[in-house]
Design a protein around this motif. Structure first.
Motif, PDB file in Angstrom:
ATOM      1  N   GLY A 120     -36.132  36.751  15.536  1.00  0.00           N
ATOM      2  CA  GLY A 120     -35.078  36.205  16.399  1.00  0.00           C
ATOM      3  C   GLY A 120     -34.050  35.524  15.513  1.00  0.00           C
ATOM      4  O   GLY A 120     -34.403  34.928  14.475  1.00  0.00           O
ATOM      5  N   SER A 121     -32.759  35.633  15.891  1.00  0.00           N
ATOM      6  CA  SER A 121     -31.749  35.018  15.022  1.00  0.00           C
ATOM      7  C   SER A 121     -31.810  33.496  15.094  1.00  0.00           C
ATOM      8  O   SER A 121     -31.334  32.813  14.196  1.00  0.00           O
ATOM      9  CB  SER A 121     -30.344  35.552  15.330  1.00  0.00           C
ATOM     10  N   ASN A 122     -32.432  32.953  16.149  1.00  0.00           N
ATOM     11  CA  ASN A 122     -32.635  31.503  16.197  1.00  0.00           C
ATOM     12  C   ASN A 122     -33.379  31.011  14.958  1.00  0.00           C
ATOM     13  O   ASN A 122     -33.078  29.946  14.412  1.00  0.00           O
ATOM     14  CB  ASN A 122     -33.500  31.119  17.406  1.00  0.00           C
TER      15      ASN A 122
ATOM     16  N   PHE B 231     -23.680  26.923  21.121  1.00  0.00           N
ATOM     17  CA  PHE B 231     -25.045  27.346  21.443  1.00  0.00           C
ATOM     18  C   PHE B 231     -26.041  26.204  21.170  1.00  0.00           C
ATOM     19  O   PHE B 231     -25.954  25.520  20.145  1.00  0.00           O
ATOM     20  CB  PHE B 231     -25.364  28.574  20.578  1.00  0.00           C
TER      21      PHE B 231
ATOM     22  N   TYR C 186     -27.867  25.103  17.762  1.00  0.00           N
ATOM     23  CA  TYR C 186     -27.215  24.436  16.619  1.00  0.00           C
ATOM     24  C   TYR C 186     -27.588  22.955  16.565  1.00  0.00           C
ATOM     25  O   TYR C 186     -28.003  22.474  15.503  1.00  0.00           O
ATOM     26  CB  TYR C 186     -25.695  24.631  16.629  1.00  0.00           C
TER      27      TYR C 186
ATOM     28  N   ALA D 242     -20.174  30.537  16.947  1.00  0.00           N
ATOM     29  CA  ALA D 242     -20.559  31.808  17.579  1.00  0.00           C
ATOM     30  C   ALA D 242     -19.305  32.441  18.153  1.00  0.00           C
ATOM     31  O   ALA D 242     -18.520  31.779  18.818  1.00  0.00           O
ATOM     32  CB  ALA D 242     -21.581  31.574  18.676  1.00  0.00           C
TER      33      ALA D 242
ATOM     34  N   ASN E 196     -21.883  31.444  23.255  1.00  0.00           N
ATOM     35  CA  ASN E 196     -22.738  31.170  24.412  1.00  0.00           C
ATOM     36  C   ASN E 196     -22.839  29.651  24.486  1.00  0.00           C
ATOM     37  O   ASN E 196     -23.147  29.048  23.461  1.00  0.00           O
ATOM     38  CB  ASN E 196     -24.121  31.795  24.153  1.00  0.00           C
TER      39      ASN E 196
ATOM     40  N   ASP F 216     -22.139  33.400  14.037  1.00  0.00           N
ATOM     41  CA  ASP F 216     -23.213  33.934  14.881  1.00  0.00           C
ATOM     42  C   ASP F 216     -22.626  35.040  15.751  1.00  0.00           C
ATOM     43  O   ASP F 216     -21.850  34.788  16.667  1.00  0.00           O
ATOM     44  CB  ASP F 216     -23.751  32.753  15.716  1.00  0.00           C
TER      45      ASP F 216
ATOM     46  N   ALA G 265     -24.210  37.198  17.811  1.00  0.00           N
ATOM     47  CA  ALA G 265     -25.235  37.700  18.738  1.00  0.00           C
ATOM     48  C   ALA G 265     -24.636  38.662  19.770  1.00  0.00           C
ATOM     49  O   ALA G 265     -25.280  39.613  20.200  1.00  0.00           O
ATOM     50  CB  ALA G 265     -25.916  36.527  19.443  1.00  0.00           C
ATOM     51  N   TYR G 266     -23.372  38.413  20.160  1.00  0.00           N
ATOM     52  CA  TYR G 266     -22.757  39.215  21.237  1.00  0.00           C
ATOM     53  C   TYR G 266     -21.698  40.180  20.706  1.00  0.00           C
ATOM     54  O   TYR G 266     -20.863  40.671  21.460  1.00  0.00           O
ATOM     55  CB  TYR G 266     -22.155  38.270  22.298  1.00  0.00           C
TER      56      TYR G 266
ATOM     57  N   THR H  36     -28.549  39.787  16.271  1.00  0.00           N
ATOM     58  CA  THR H  36     -29.830  39.822  16.961  1.00  0.00           C
ATOM     59  C   THR H  36     -30.097  41.185  17.585  1.00  0.00           C
ATOM     60  O   THR H  36     -29.155  41.904  17.917  1.00  0.00           O
ATOM     61  CB  THR H  36     -29.880  38.734  18.058  1.00  0.00           C
TER      62      THR H  36
ATOM     63  N   SER I 262     -31.845  41.114  20.333  1.00  0.00           N
ATOM     64  CA  SER I 262     -32.231  40.673  21.686  1.00  0.00           C
ATOM     65  C   SER I 262     -31.221  41.046  22.759  1.00  0.00           C
ATOM     66  O   SER I 262     -31.521  40.940  23.940  1.00  0.00           O
ATOM     67  CB  SER I 262     -32.375  39.142  21.713  1.00  0.00           C
ATOM     68  N   LYS I 263     -30.021  41.417  22.352  1.00  0.00           N
ATOM     69  CA  LYS I 263     -28.956  41.607  23.348  1.00  0.00           C
ATOM     70  C   LYS I 263     -28.709  43.103  23.537  1.00  0.00           C
ATOM     71  O   LYS I 263     -29.371  43.730  24.328  1.00  0.00           O
ATOM     72  CB  LYS I 263     -27.692  40.847  22.915  1.00  0.00           C
TER      73      LYS I 263
ATOM     74  N   ARG J  14     -38.523  39.809  19.461  1.00  0.00           N
ATOM     75  CA  ARG J  14     -38.008  38.788  18.549  1.00  0.00           C
ATOM     76  C   ARG J  14     -37.641  39.349  17.177  1.00  0.00           C
ATOM     77  O   ARG J  14     -38.407  39.244  16.209  1.00  0.00           O
ATOM     78  CB  ARG J  14     -39.026  37.626  18.380  1.00  0.00           C
ATOM     79  N   VAL J  15     -36.470  39.952  17.101  1.00  0.00           N
ATOM     80  CA  VAL J  15     -35.941  40.386  15.804  1.00  0.00           C
ATOM     81  C   VAL J  15     -34.475  39.967  15.696  1.00  0.00           C
ATOM     82  O   VAL J  15     -33.672  40.234  16.594  1.00  0.00           O
ATOM     83  CB  VAL J  15     -36.002  41.920  15.591  1.00  0.00           C
TER      84      VAL J  15
END
Ligand SMILES: Cc1ncc(COP(=O)(O)O)c(C=O)c1O
Length: 378
Positions: free
Chosen positions: A100-102, A126, A129, A175, A179, A206, A208-209, A236, A238-239, A247-248
């Motif tokens: 997960g990128s978290n 997000f 952070y 990000a 988000n 970030d 992610a999107y 990520t 995840s999206k 979780r990658v």
């Protein structure tokens, strides 16, 4: 909690951790069933992919699950890293894989933050952070966002960030798209910003999107990383790739920065099935295109329908829309839950009048819109 205060080990809790609250995730479908007995709930609360992963991922996982589960996974993630390096035009020594990128955000914080250092992010950034910053007992510089009545309401104000740079600033988290707002940072503004950031401050962009954003609005992060070794990108699976359950996530950064992240990374931090799924997800570009196209179409349709209801929708380039009800959104959230529609309340993001709604399939979005109409009429 009171009883915890009294326990002797509280004396040694890192001061930043005392300021934290556990992350509030979107409610799982099973929990709504347990709480309210709703059996056919839909979840539009965590910006997941309504089409799920590529069918090729599902088939490969079903086959692989029957294989050897006793051995540890490939710690180097050889095949996935090779594909990601090719995709980003870098060497494999620029890639860090994480569950997960978290987790990657946490690695950055563990490498660079601590008492006497600071991290910077926008007020409506997000939630992870602040979490990773305070967990390291670093100072959080929370930058006021762009005004609510601007073109990019509640978005990151890069000019304000540039004005607040400090010698002890180790990390900046941005990000784009962001988000929970869905807002984004203009590519030219980001380039101007990077010119001003000193080389000792790491900028984590970030993405992610990323896939949900119109190409013309995307930051040329690959080009900028070649000029700025202190710029790092996180992505990520995840999206758009639809494997949030596995979780990658990964980071792309200068090899020297990547080396530091590997020093604190836990060994075997991606399971074998997760690595396999990510490789196949990356290959199925047709599936990615389908997911993006559905999202673009439905995001516009849902946004327009919400505006027709007289609601204000923040500009979004992500796979969700964030809606302003102009009054506390908690009762509306509850009324939606009672109709089996799970969306995300924004109180923990200092936006108690807002709800964030993930873009689902056409049928899921129709159900959300119909349920919302009923909730607003009640
Ligand atoms: C901006 C942003 N970054 C990172 C993440 C974390 O994604 P992952 O599932 O890879 O940990 C999310 C998840 O919602 C997100 O919204």
């Amino acid at each position: 909690m009171e009883h915890k205060q009294a326990l002797p080990f509280m004396e040694f809790v890192a001061p930043g951790v005392l300021e934290l609250h556990p992350y509030e995730p979107g409610m799982p479908v099973e929990e709504l069933q347990r709480r309210l007995g709703v059996s056919d709930a839909i979840k539009l609360a965590s910006n997941e992919n309504p089409l799920g992963p590529s069918p090729k991922v599902k088939q490969a996982l079903a086959d692989a699950a029957l294989g050897n589960l006793a051995l540890y996974p490939d710690d180097g993630g050889f095949r996935l890293k090779a594909k990601l390096a090719a995709l980003h035009g870098v060497g494999t020594d620029s890639i860090t894989l994480c569950n997960g990128s978290n987790t990657l955000l946490d690695l950055v914080a563990r490498v660079f933050l601590g008492a006497g250092r600071a991290a910077m992010y926008s007020k409506y950034a997000f939630a992870v952070y602040p979490l990773v910053t305070l967990a390291q007992t670093a100072e959080a510089i929370v930058v006021p966002a762009l005004p609510a009545d601007s073109d990019m309401p509640y978005g990151d104000d890069l000019e304000a960030m540039a004005r607040m740079l400090r010698p002890d600033l180790a990390v900046i988290f941005i990000a784009s798209p962001n988000n929970p707002t869905g807002t984004w940072v203009e590519p030219a503004a980001f380039e101007r910003f990077m010119v001003q950031v000193p080389g000792h401050t790491v900028v984590v962009l970030d993405e992610a999107y990323h896939h949900f954003q119109e190409p013309a609005l995307r930051i040329d992060s690959a080009g900028l990383m070649r000029r700025y070794p202190n710029l790092m990108v996180t992505r990520t699976f995840s999206k758009v790739h639809g494997i949030a359950a596995l979780r990658v996530g990964y980071g792309v950064a200068h090899p020297a920065l990547t080396d530091l992240l590997h020093r604190v990374r836990q060994p075997f931090n991606n399971g074998s099935l997760a690595l396999l799924a990510a490789e196949l997800a990356l290959d199925d570009t047709a599936h990615v295109a389908r997911c993006v196209s559905l999202n673009t179409q439905e995001r516009a349709r849902v946004g327009a329908a919400l505006q027709d209801m007289g609601l204000r929708v923040l500009p979004s380039q992500a796979n969700f829309v964030t809606v302003d009800f102009g009054r506390p959104s908690a009762p509306i959230h509850q009324a939606l839950l009672e109709q089996g529609v799970i969306v995300r309340p924004m109180g923990s993001y200092h936006l108690p009048h807002f709800l964030r709604v993930s873009i689902g399939t056409e049928a899921e979005n129709d159900r959300f819109l119909a349920s919302l109409k009923r909730a607003l009429q009640a």
